[in-house]
Write a protein that holds these residues in place. Structure first.
Motif, PDB file in Angstrom:
ATOM      1  N   ARG A  26     -10.296 -21.323  13.463  1.00 11.90           N
ATOM      2  CA  ARG A  26      -9.679 -22.160  14.501  1.00 11.90           C
ATOM      3  C   ARG A  26      -8.456 -21.468  15.097  1.00 11.90           C
ATOM      4  O   ARG A  26      -8.263 -21.454  16.317  1.00 11.90           O
ATOM      5  CB  ARG A  26      -9.297 -23.512  13.904  1.00 11.90           C
ATOM      6  CG  ARG A  26      -8.655 -24.482  14.875  1.00 11.90           C
ATOM      7  CD  ARG A  26      -8.391 -25.819  14.206  1.00 11.90           C
ATOM      8  NE  ARG A  26      -7.540 -25.690  13.037  1.00 11.90           N
ATOM      9  CZ  ARG A  26      -7.284 -26.689  12.186  1.00 11.90           C
ATOM     10  NH1 ARG A  26      -7.850 -27.869  12.357  1.00 11.90           N
ATOM     11  NH2 ARG A  26      -6.489 -26.499  11.159  1.00 11.90           N
ATOM     12  N   GLU A  27      -7.651 -20.858  14.248  1.00 11.45           N
ATOM     13  CA  GLU A  27      -6.465 -20.145  14.729  1.00 11.45           C
ATOM     14  C   GLU A  27      -6.838 -18.931  15.572  1.00 11.45           C
ATOM     15  O   GLU A  27      -6.207 -18.656  16.600  1.00 11.45           O
ATOM     16  CB  GLU A  27      -5.605 -19.714  13.539  1.00 11.45           C
ATOM     17  CG  GLU A  27      -4.472 -18.745  13.878  1.00 11.45           C
ATOM     18  CD  GLU A  27      -3.532 -19.271  14.959  1.00 11.45           C
ATOM     19  OE1 GLU A  27      -2.979 -18.441  15.698  1.00 11.45           O
ATOM     20  OE2 GLU A  27      -3.351 -20.503  15.057  1.00 11.45           O
ATOM     21  N   ALA A  28      -7.871 -18.214  15.164  1.00 18.19           N
ATOM     22  CA  ALA A  28      -8.298 -17.037  15.926  1.00 18.19           C
ATOM     23  C   ALA A  28      -8.768 -17.436  17.323  1.00 18.19           C
ATOM     24  O   ALA A  28      -8.459 -16.758  18.313  1.00 18.19           O
ATOM     25  CB  ALA A  28      -9.409 -16.302  15.174  1.00 18.19           C
ATOM     26  N   VAL A  29      -9.499 -18.526  17.416  1.00 16.19           N
ATOM     27  CA  VAL A  29      -9.968 -18.991  18.719  1.00 16.19           C
ATOM     28  C   VAL A  29      -8.792 -19.480  19.562  1.00 16.19           C
ATOM     29  O   VAL A  29      -8.728 -19.205  20.769  1.00 16.19           O
ATOM     30  CB  VAL A  29     -11.030 -20.095  18.557  1.00 16.19           C
ATOM     31  CG1 VAL A  29     -11.341 -20.747  19.908  1.00 16.19           C
ATOM     32  CG2 VAL A  29     -12.301 -19.517  17.952  1.00 16.19           C
ATOM     33  N   ALA A  30      -7.856 -20.184  18.959  1.00 11.71           N
ATOM     34  CA  ALA A  30      -6.684 -20.648  19.708  1.00 11.71           C
ATOM     35  C   ALA A  30      -5.937 -19.475  20.328  1.00 11.71           C
ATOM     36  O   ALA A  30      -5.528 -19.528  21.497  1.00 11.71           O
ATOM     37  CB  ALA A  30      -5.758 -21.449  18.796  1.00 11.71           C
ATOM     38  N   ALA A  31      -5.774 -18.409  19.545  1.00 16.91           N
ATOM     39  CA  ALA A  31      -5.064 -17.230  20.056  1.00 16.91           C
ATOM     40  C   ALA A  31      -5.822 -16.578  21.209  1.00 16.91           C
ATOM     41  O   ALA A  31      -5.221 -16.164  22.211  1.00 16.91           O
ATOM     42  CB  ALA A  31      -4.853 -16.223  18.925  1.00 16.91           C
ATOM     43  N   GLU A  32      -7.151 -16.506  21.102  1.00 16.73           N
ATOM     44  CA  GLU A  32      -7.934 -15.876  22.164  1.00 16.73           C
ATOM     45  C   GLU A  32      -7.985 -16.760  23.414  1.00 16.73           C
ATOM     46  O   GLU A  32      -7.927 -16.243  24.538  1.00 16.73           O
ATOM     47  CB  GLU A  32      -9.352 -15.570  21.670  1.00 16.73           C
ATOM     48  CG  GLU A  32     -10.245 -14.893  22.688  1.00 16.73           C
ATOM     49  CD  GLU A  32      -9.774 -13.525  23.142  1.00 16.73           C
ATOM     50  OE1 GLU A  32     -10.461 -12.943  24.001  1.00 16.73           O
ATOM     51  OE2 GLU A  32      -8.732 -13.033  22.655  1.00 16.73           O
ATOM     52  N   VAL A  33      -8.081 -18.059  23.242  1.00 14.09           N
ATOM     53  CA  VAL A  33      -8.046 -18.959  24.390  1.00 14.09           C
ATOM     54  C   VAL A  33      -6.722 -18.829  25.126  1.00 14.09           C
ATOM     55  O   VAL A  33      -6.683 -18.739  26.363  1.00 14.09           O
ATOM     56  CB  VAL A  33      -8.292 -20.416  23.937  1.00 14.09           C
ATOM     57  CG1 VAL A  33      -7.926 -21.406  25.054  1.00 14.09           C
ATOM     58  CG2 VAL A  33      -9.742 -20.596  23.525  1.00 14.09           C
ATOM     59  N   ALA A  34      -5.622 -18.790  24.385  1.00 14.62           N
ATOM     60  CA  ALA A  34      -4.311 -18.625  25.012  1.00 14.62           C
ATOM     61  C   ALA A  34      -4.239 -17.309  25.773  1.00 14.62           C
ATOM     62  O   ALA A  34      -3.703 -17.254  26.895  1.00 14.62           O
ATOM     63  CB  ALA A  34      -3.213 -18.688  23.940  1.00 14.62           C
ATOM     64  N   ARG A  35      -4.768 -16.250  25.195  1.00 14.11           N
ATOM     65  CA  ARG A  35      -4.747 -14.943  25.859  1.00 14.11           C
ATOM     66  C   ARG A  35      -5.548 -14.971  27.159  1.00 14.11           C
ATOM     67  O   ARG A  35      -5.081 -14.497  28.202  1.00 14.11           O
ATOM     68  CB  ARG A  35      -5.314 -13.874  24.922  1.00 14.11           C
ATOM     69  CG  ARG A  35      -5.140 -12.448  25.432  1.00 14.11           C
ATOM     70  CD  ARG A  35      -5.919 -11.456  24.576  1.00 14.11           C
ATOM     71  NE  ARG A  35      -7.372 -11.553  24.803  1.00 14.11           N
ATOM     72  CZ  ARG A  35      -7.983 -10.958  25.842  1.00 14.11           C
ATOM     73  NH1 ARG A  35      -7.304 -10.287  26.726  1.00 14.11           N
ATOM     74  NH2 ARG A  35      -9.298 -11.096  25.979  1.00 14.11           N
ATOM     75  N   LEU A  36      -6.740 -15.548  27.108  1.00 17.75           N
ATOM     76  CA  LEU A  36      -7.575 -15.601  28.301  1.00 17.75           C
ATOM     77  C   LEU A  36      -6.969 -16.482  29.390  1.00 17.75           C
ATOM     78  O   LEU A  36      -7.035 -16.151  30.576  1.00 17.75           O
ATOM     79  CB  LEU A  36      -8.975 -16.089  27.927  1.00 17.75           C
ATOM     80  CG  LEU A  36      -9.818 -15.124  27.098  1.00 17.75           C
ATOM     81  CD1 LEU A  36     -11.047 -15.845  26.544  1.00 17.75           C
ATOM     82  CD2 LEU A  36     -10.240 -13.913  27.929  1.00 17.75           C
ATOM     83  N   LEU A  37      -6.383 -17.589  28.987  1.00 18.24           N
ATOM     84  CA  LEU A  37      -5.759 -18.472  29.964  1.00 18.24           C
ATOM     85  C   LEU A  37      -4.557 -17.806  30.631  1.00 18.24           C
ATOM     86  O   LEU A  37      -4.294 -18.019  31.832  1.00 18.24           O
ATOM     87  CB  LEU A  37      -5.318 -19.772  29.294  1.00 18.24           C
ATOM     88  CG  LEU A  37      -6.441 -20.754  28.942  1.00 18.24           C
ATOM     89  CD1 LEU A  37      -5.910 -21.867  28.042  1.00 18.24           C
ATOM     90  CD2 LEU A  37      -7.052 -21.349  30.190  1.00 18.24           C
TER      91      LEU A  37
END
Length: 272
Positions: A257-268
């Motif tokens: 969950r944390e890994a996805v949160a970090a990648e979503v933030a990066r893409l956004l």
């Protein structure tokens, strides 16, 4: 209350990213990433995800509740629905956005059924997306190499009254490598001619630089699923490899969950 429509997000952001929710941790991660980036986001639930969960209700209600309780503006969108009954159920549940996908049907039937769905959903305040042109990766009519004709796109929107249009410009669903080759000239032509926001499906296969360029050329809604699933799965695998004795799912779903949160933030942050 932070649940909004896709149209409301598009009115205030040049582009909006849409990420698919398969389980609760996906939704939590997407909203956390959006909070970190300070951006609105779309939580998508696909027809396939509804089938996986035995119905739209459980995962749909979860996504809606997450959006309502979140600290960022978020739309909840039904993705790739081929059944009008499922669209009706999503609207009844409170989804603020739906995609009706009749792209595999003959053109006349696609237009007629899409127009009926659009009229019904829009009457209840729901933003409606449809698809024209085969977007690769799903088999059948979704054939790689097909491109949406500009004139056909303009006529389709006029005939159906949809709010957004998914177009075929070189991306393909379910790609695990970010090596898609987009037709940027076509994106620009479509954006100049089509009076509604353009949607890019299969964006998991598109590189960072090309996502930025696609937005610059006129793409407004960017759908991403397989890419974040890869991030999630790799994090689960790493956690299990690090501790083969672990049995508590929170010990490996939490890092994912944390890994996805970090990648979503990066893409956004990347696509503004």
């Amino acid at each position: 209350m932070t649940l909004v429509t896709t149209g409301e997000l598009l009115a205030t952001q040049r582009a909006v990213l849409a990420f698919n929710v398969i389980q609760l941790e996906h939704g939590e991660a997407i909203l956390e990433g959006a909070r970190r980036a300070g951006r609105g986001v779309i939580l998508q639930v696909s027809e396939n995800a509804a089938v996986y969960h035995g119905g739209l209700g459980p995962i749909g209600v979860a996504a809606l509740e997450l959006a309502r309780e979140g600290s960022v503006r978020a739309a909840v969108h039904l993705d790739h629905a081929e059944d009008e009954a499922l669209v009706d159920q999503a609207v009844a549940l409170g989804f603020t956005s739906v995609m009706f996908d009749a792209a595999t049907l003959p053109d006349d039937e696609n237009r007629a059924r899409t127009a009926a769905v659009a009229a019904s959903a829009q009457a209840q305040g729901v933003w409606v997306e449809a698809e024209l042109g085969a977007i690769g990766g799903k088999g059948g009519a979704h054939t790689p190499g097909v491109r949406t004709d500009v004139g056909d796109a303009v006529a389709f929107v006029a005939a159906t009254g949809v709010d957004g249009l998914a177009v075929a410009v070189g991306s393909s669903h379910a790609m695990t490598s970010r090596s898609a080759s987009l037709d940027f000239d076509l994106i620009a032509e479509l954006a100049a001619a089509v009076p509604v926001p353009l949607v890019l499906h299969g964006s998991s296969g598109v590189s960072d630089a090309d996502l930025v360029r696609a937005v610059e050329c006129g793409m407004r809604k960017i759908n991403i699923s397989t890419h974040i699933n890869g991030v999630f799965t790799r994090a689960v695998r790493a956690a299990l490899d690090a501790d083969p004795a672990v049995v508590d799912p929170r010990k490996y779903l939490g890092p994912a969950r944390e890994a996805v949160a970090a990648e979503v933030a990066r893409l956004l942050t990347l696509v503004r």
